[in-house]
Design a protein around this motif. Structure first.
Motif, PDB file in Angstrom:
ATOM      1  N   PHE A 120       0.823  -1.208   0.000  1.00 20.15           N
ATOM      2  CA  PHE A 120       0.000   0.000   0.000  1.00 20.15           C
ATOM      3  C   PHE A 120       0.860   1.261   0.000  1.00 20.15           C
ATOM      4  O   PHE A 120       0.500   2.255  -0.641  1.00 20.15           O
ATOM      5  CB  PHE A 120      -0.939  -0.001   1.208  1.00 20.15           C
ATOM      6  N   LEU A 121       1.959   1.234   0.702  1.00 17.19           N
ATOM      7  CA  LEU A 121       2.847   2.396   0.729  1.00 17.19           C
ATOM      8  C   LEU A 121       3.401   2.700  -0.658  1.00 17.19           C
ATOM      9  O   LEU A 121       3.455   3.865  -1.080  1.00 17.19           O
ATOM     10  CB  LEU A 121       3.994   2.159   1.714  1.00 17.19           C
ATOM     11  N   VAL A 122       3.807   1.665  -1.375  1.00 13.05           N
ATOM     12  CA  VAL A 122       4.313   1.853  -2.737  1.00 13.05           C
ATOM     13  C   VAL A 122       3.214   2.414  -3.635  1.00 13.05           C
ATOM     14  O   VAL A 122       3.445   3.341  -4.430  1.00 13.05           O
ATOM     15  CB  VAL A 122       4.847   0.525  -3.308  1.00 13.05           C
ATOM     16  N   ILE A 123       2.005   1.869  -3.506  1.00 14.00           N
ATOM     17  CA  ILE A 123       0.875   2.318  -4.327  1.00 14.00           C
ATOM     18  C   ILE A 123       0.576   3.793  -4.074  1.00 14.00           C
ATOM     19  O   ILE A 123       0.468   4.598  -5.009  1.00 14.00           O
ATOM     20  CB  ILE A 123      -0.371   1.465  -4.037  1.00 14.00           C
ATOM     21  N   VAL A 124       0.444   4.159  -2.806  1.00 16.13           N
ATOM     22  CA  VAL A 124       0.090   5.541  -2.449  1.00 16.13           C
ATOM     23  C   VAL A 124       1.170   6.518  -2.895  1.00 16.13           C
ATOM     24  O   VAL A 124       0.872   7.577  -3.474  1.00 16.13           O
ATOM     25  CB  VAL A 124      -0.155   5.652  -0.931  1.00 16.13           C
ATOM     26  N   LEU A 125       2.427   6.182  -2.653  1.00 22.95           N
ATOM     27  CA  LEU A 125       3.523   7.082  -3.008  1.00 22.95           C
ATOM     28  C   LEU A 125       3.607   7.300  -4.514  1.00 22.95           C
ATOM     29  O   LEU A 125       3.773   8.425  -4.984  1.00 22.95           O
ATOM     30  CB  LEU A 125       4.850   6.542  -2.465  1.00 22.95           C
ATOM     31  N   TRP A 126       3.478   6.219  -5.293  1.00 26.23           N
ATOM     32  CA  TRP A 126       3.584   6.358  -6.735  1.00 26.23           C
ATOM     33  C   TRP A 126       2.371   7.108  -7.302  1.00 26.23           C
ATOM     34  O   TRP A 126       2.515   7.986  -8.168  1.00 26.23           O
ATOM     35  CB  TRP A 126       3.729   5.008  -7.416  1.00 26.23           C
ATOM     36  N   CYS A 127       1.176   6.784  -6.825  1.00 28.91           N
ATOM     37  CA  CYS A 127      -0.021   7.465  -7.312  1.00 28.91           C
ATOM     38  C   CYS A 127       0.019   8.949  -6.982  1.00 28.91           C
ATOM     39  O   CYS A 127      -0.351   9.799  -7.811  1.00 28.91           O
ATOM     40  CB  CYS A 127      -1.279   6.826  -6.711  1.00 28.91           C
ATOM     41  N   PHE A 128       0.472   9.288  -5.779  1.00 29.61           N
ATOM     42  CA  PHE A 128       0.551  10.694  -5.399  1.00 29.61           C
ATOM     43  C   PHE A 128       1.635  11.410  -6.207  1.00 29.61           C
ATOM     44  O   PHE A 128       1.449  12.566  -6.620  1.00 29.61           O
ATOM     45  CB  PHE A 128       0.838  10.823  -3.906  1.00 29.61           C
ATOM     46  N   LEU A 129       2.749  10.736  -6.444  1.00 27.95           N
ATOM     47  CA  LEU A 129       3.808  11.321  -7.273  1.00 27.95           C
ATOM     48  C   LEU A 129       3.309  11.561  -8.692  1.00 27.95           C
ATOM     49  O   LEU A 129       3.606  12.599  -9.300  1.00 27.95           O
ATOM     50  CB  LEU A 129       5.031  10.402  -7.286  1.00 27.95           C
ATOM     51  N   LEU A 130       2.536  10.618  -9.225  1.00 25.62           N
ATOM     52  CA  LEU A 130       1.948  10.796 -10.547  1.00 25.62           C
ATOM     53  C   LEU A 130       1.045  12.022 -10.582  1.00 25.62           C
ATOM     54  O   LEU A 130       1.067  12.800 -11.545  1.00 25.62           O
ATOM     55  CB  LEU A 130       1.145   9.548 -10.938  1.00 25.62           C
ATOM     56  N   SER A 131       0.252  12.191  -9.533  1.00 29.45           N
ATOM     57  CA  SER A 131      -0.649  13.339  -9.468  1.00 29.45           C
ATOM     58  C   SER A 131       0.131  14.648  -9.471  1.00 29.45           C
ATOM     59  O   SER A 131      -0.257  15.611 -10.149  1.00 29.45           O
ATOM     60  CB  SER A 131      -1.516  13.247  -8.207  1.00 29.45           C
ATOM     61  N   ILE A 132       1.232  14.679  -8.732  1.00 30.05           N
ATOM     62  CA  ILE A 132       2.066  15.890  -8.696  1.00 30.05           C
ATOM     63  C   ILE A 132       2.650  16.176 -10.067  1.00 30.05           C
ATOM     64  O   ILE A 132       2.650  17.324 -10.540  1.00 30.05           O
ATOM     65  CB  ILE A 132       3.186  15.729  -7.652  1.00 30.05           C
ATOM     66  N   ILE A 133       3.167  15.137 -10.718  1.00 26.24           N
ATOM     67  CA  ILE A 133       3.776  15.315 -12.044  1.00 26.24           C
ATOM     68  C   ILE A 133       2.754  15.832 -13.044  1.00 26.24           C
ATOM     69  O   ILE A 133       3.031  16.739 -13.836  1.00 26.24           O
ATOM     70  CB  ILE A 133       4.395  13.986 -12.528  1.00 26.24           C
ATOM     71  N   VAL A 134       1.548  15.262 -13.016  1.00 25.05           N
ATOM     72  CA  VAL A 134       0.498  15.689 -13.942  1.00 25.05           C
ATOM     73  C   VAL A 134       0.159  17.163 -13.726  1.00 25.05           C
ATOM     74  O   VAL A 134      -0.005  17.926 -14.686  1.00 25.05           O
ATOM     75  CB  VAL A 134      -0.765  14.815 -13.762  1.00 25.05           C
ATOM     76  N   PHE A 135       0.073  17.578 -12.466  1.00 22.24           N
ATOM     77  CA  PHE A 135      -0.268  18.976 -12.192  1.00 22.24           C
ATOM     78  C   PHE A 135       0.846  19.914 -12.642  1.00 22.24           C
ATOM     79  O   PHE A 135       0.572  20.979 -13.221  1.00 22.24           O
ATOM     80  CB  PHE A 135      -0.533  19.163 -10.698  1.00 22.24           C
ATOM     81  N   ILE A 136       2.090  19.538 -12.399  1.00 17.97           N
ATOM     82  CA  ILE A 136       3.214  20.387 -12.815  1.00 17.97           C
ATOM     83  C   ILE A 136       3.268  20.506 -14.330  1.00 17.97           C
ATOM     84  O   ILE A 136       3.430  21.606 -14.887  1.00 17.97           O
ATOM     85  CB  ILE A 136       4.542  19.825 -12.265  1.00 17.97           C
ATOM     86  N   ILE A 137       3.125  19.376 -15.023  1.00 14.50           N
ATOM     87  CA  ILE A 137       3.088  19.410 -16.486  1.00 14.50           C
ATOM     88  C   ILE A 137       1.904  20.235 -16.965  1.00 14.50           C
ATOM     89  O   ILE A 137       1.986  20.966 -17.966  1.00 14.50           O
ATOM     90  CB  ILE A 137       3.017  17.980 -17.061  1.00 14.50           C
ATOM     91  N   GLY A 138       0.798  20.126 -16.221  1.00 10.63           N
ATOM     92  CA  GLY A 138      -0.378  20.919 -16.570  1.00 10.63           C
ATOM     93  C   GLY A 138      -0.106  22.411 -16.498  1.00 10.63           C
ATOM     94  O   GLY A 138      -0.556  23.181 -17.358  1.00 10.63           O
ATOM     95  N   LEU A 139       0.624  22.844 -15.479  1.00  8.26           N
ATOM     96  CA  LEU A 139       0.979  24.256 -15.365  1.00  8.26           C
ATOM     97  C   LEU A 139       1.861  24.694 -16.533  1.00  8.26           C
ATOM     98  O   LEU A 139       1.681  25.787 -17.082  1.00  8.26           O
ATOM     99  CB  LEU A 139       1.706  24.507 -14.047  1.00  8.26           C
ATOM    100  N   ILE A 140       2.807  23.839 -16.907  1.00  3.44           N
ATOM    101  CA  ILE A 140       3.706  24.169 -18.027  1.00  3.44           C
ATOM    102  C   ILE A 140       2.930  24.271 -19.337  1.00  3.44           C
ATOM    103  O   ILE A 140       3.114  25.209 -20.120  1.00  3.44           O
ATOM    104  CB  ILE A 140       4.824  23.114 -18.137  1.00  3.44           C
ATOM    105  N   VAL A 141       2.052  23.296 -19.573  1.00  3.18           N
ATOM    106  CA  VAL A 141       1.242  23.310 -20.802  1.00  3.18           C
ATOM    107  C   VAL A 141       0.317  24.515 -20.832  1.00  3.18           C
ATOM    108  O   VAL A 141       0.162  25.177 -21.869  1.00  3.18           O
ATOM    109  CB  VAL A 141       0.427  22.000 -20.913  1.00  3.18           C
TER     110      VAL A 141
END
Length: 260
Positions: A120-141
């Motif tokens: 569960f820790l691996v799942i939560v960390l990766w999913c949350f990291l994905l969410s951060i990356i998507v938002f940052i890329i979203g700001l750039i786009v």
């Protein structure tokens, strides 16, 4: 604590040596680029039609501004996240049965609760990291497309809404692990994910989405046209309770079920 660290390290290595991180990252990173394309079209639909991006019959509703763009990102992570995060969870638990490594895993001198918690820790960390990356890329786009209407207040509101939707969607992956464990593979949890996604759209359309946990993240973003959801505290509590039941059920299954 040492065994949890060791177990987490092993699960992390298994996960990142697979193709799942790359596949899920590619899937979610389409979101900001698609959103940017929509904003570009809405900014100047006549130009988009001239260059052939859309046809003359195309009808895209909405406005080209930052609030709409942030809403689109939150909507995508609420709905698409159910599928992507659910896929990650089903792989983390279902692969042990499909690859027939469950017997070796349970034979290790580590408690089953520790193994489940590390997954569960691996799942939560990766999913949350994905969410951060998507938002940052979203700001750039968004900056590249030059979307109008940006302000500090808009950013804070969009950021808050986006990550509330992301966290609730991640938590809803917990029941998927239970179905992956009971079904001993990938098909049952993936079927469950698709079923909840379809049912969430139907129930939200009837006006009772706040009582169905898988519809709550999208409703919080105002997908159903009701941005001020009544009984919002109850809706969030239902999501948290559903996640807890999924997590507790998975722990109990791994601890007490008869594994052959």
């Amino acid at each position: 604590m040492n065994k949890l660290i060791v177990s987490f390290s092993v699960e992390r290595k298994k996960f990142f040596r697979s193709k799942i991180p790359f596949i899920t990252a590619c899937a979610l990173l389409l979101v900001p680029f698609i959103g940017g394309l929509f904003m570009f079209i809405l900014k100047d639909p006549v130009f988009a039609q001239k260059v052939g991006i859309i046809s003359a019959k195309a009808q895209i509703a909405g406005t080209a501004d930052w609030p709409s763009y942030f809403g689109l990102l939150a909507q995508a992570i609420s709905i698409g996240g159910l599928l992507v995060f659910g896929f990650i969870t089903s792989w983390m638990f279902g692969r042990e049965y499909s690859d027939r490594t469950i017997k070796d895993l349970l034979a290790l001198p580590i408690s089953r609760n520790t193994i489940v918690l590390s997954k569960f820790l691996v799942i939560v960390l990766w999913c949350f990291l994905l969410s951060i990356i998507v938002f940052i890329i979203g700001l750039i786009v968004g900056a590249w497309v030059d979307i109008p209407g940006y302000s500090k207040e808009t950013l804070i509101h969009g950021l808050t809404t986006y990550f509330v939707c992301s966290i609730l969607t991640i938590l809803l992956s917990a029941p998927v692990s239970l179905f992956a464990s009971i079904g001993r593979g990938y098909l049952s949890p993936l079927g469950f994910v698709l079923f909840t996604m379809v049912l969430a759209q139907i129930i939200a359309a009837t006006g009772y989405g706040q009582y169905f946990p898988w519809a709550v993240p999208a409703l919080l973003n105002g997908v159903a046209g009701n941005e001020n959801i009544e009984l919002i505290n109850i809706a969030v509590f239902i999501v948290l309770f559903t996640s807890f039941i999924g997590f507790l059920g998975t722990l109990c299954w791994w601890k007490y079920a008869d594994h052959h």
